[in-house]
Design a protein around this motif. Structure first.
Motif: not given
Length: 305
Positions: A190-219
């Motif tokens: 889970i910790r690794t996945k959280l780090l991955g989500y944060h990386e995508l939040f900081v650098n959304p352009a690295r994956d086309r599926a990531v919203p450019r305007a930001g996102f939140r993760v509901l757990i």
């Protein structure tokens, strides 16, 4: 009683039946209760119609997996090939290669838990003024990857949320990824996945599926103890994780079918950038809690029977 031992009479497929079949096809697995809160004014009406559609081979009925000593097994439903033909669906089920009689308890309960959240979210958007659910995508539709630093190694890890959805408030959209945690994954994973989500939040352009305007993760967790462990995992993320507040954590029993608006209400815990806890947060900070549903829970504008 087996289906082929029942003498069935012809039924007329109504628009509501087609909507029901589309829901079952889209959700994968549903309970009678979930269908009731989406389409019917009472559990008896829902149970009767589901049984009729099963008798006519439009649905497949399965005994819900239970543990020894848990009592009578409830029924759950999935779409049949005949049902898919009625609605013109290709039948791309998440478990289409699995026998309808052999669905693992872990898989079934995980999917039903996701669908419980989805039903509450759907109904909450219907009763909350100015709010609508624009889009819902399952894990089959959203697959991402991120570069994560683990100690002295840089790894590419897959990020596949249990669901992705977008809410619209009348002048702005909000994007979310949802994780249904039932305690089966290790905290290290889970910790690794959280780090991955944060990386995508900081650098959304690295994956086309990531919203450019930001996102939140509901757990959403299945126990308060598990929720606390995940909150602690978020608090202890490395200092380079500057936005731990993108993660919102709640316990599944904090919301339910009878009060679906609570899924958007102040049940969420957030870890601030200073690592302090912010309890009682809402999914959308500016959202107002809507009144509780009426006791009879009329759905989709239907009149009581």
């Amino acid at each position: 009683m087996k289906r082929n031992s029942i003498e069935t009479t012809p039924i007329q497929i109504t628009d509501r039946d087609k909507k029901l079949l589309r829901i079952v096809s889209d959700y994968g697995l549903v309970t009678t209760e979930q269908i009731r809160y989406l389409l019917f004014p009472s559990i008896l009406r829902a149970r009767k119609r589901l049984r009729q559609l099963w008798q006519h081979s439009l649905l497949i009925r399965i005994e819900r997996p239970t543990q020894l000593g848990e009592g009578t097994k409830a029924k759950i439903y999935r779409i049949s090939r005949k049902g898919n033909r009625v609605i013109g669906s290709p039948g791309d089920q998440p478990f289409r290669a699995v026998s309808s009689r052999v669905i693992s308890p872990t898989f079934a309960e995980h999917l039903l838990s996701i669908n419980r959240f989805r039903v509450c979210l759907m109904r909450s958007s219907e009763i909350t003024p100015g709010l609508s659910l624009l889009k819902w995508e399952s894990d089959r539709q959203v697959k991402m990857s991120a570069q994560v630093q683990i100690r002295d190694r840089r790894l590419t890890v897959p990020i596949v949320p249990d669901a992705s959805f977008t809410l619209w408030t009348g002048n702005r959209s909000f994007a979310y990824f949802m994780e249904m945690d039932r305690g089966t994954a290790s905290l290290a994973r889970i910790r690794t996945k959280l780090l991955g989500y944060h990386e995508l939040f900081v650098n959304p352009a690295r994956d086309r599926a990531v919203p450019r305007a930001g996102f939140r993760v509901l757990i959403v967790t299945d126990s308060k103890r598990r929720k606390q462990r995940i909150v602690d995992a978020i608090r202890t993320l490395p200092s380079r994780v500057r936005r731990p507040d993108i993660f919102l954590t709640a316990h599944s029993q904090d919301f339910g079918y009878e009060a679906p608006e609570l899924v958007l209400g102040p049940i969420w815990t957030i870890v601030s950038s200073t690592r302090s806890l912010l309890r009682g947060q809402t999914v959308i900070p500016s959202i107002r809690r809507s009144p509780l549903c009426q006791v009879n829970h009329l759905c989709m504008g239907q009149a009581p029977s």
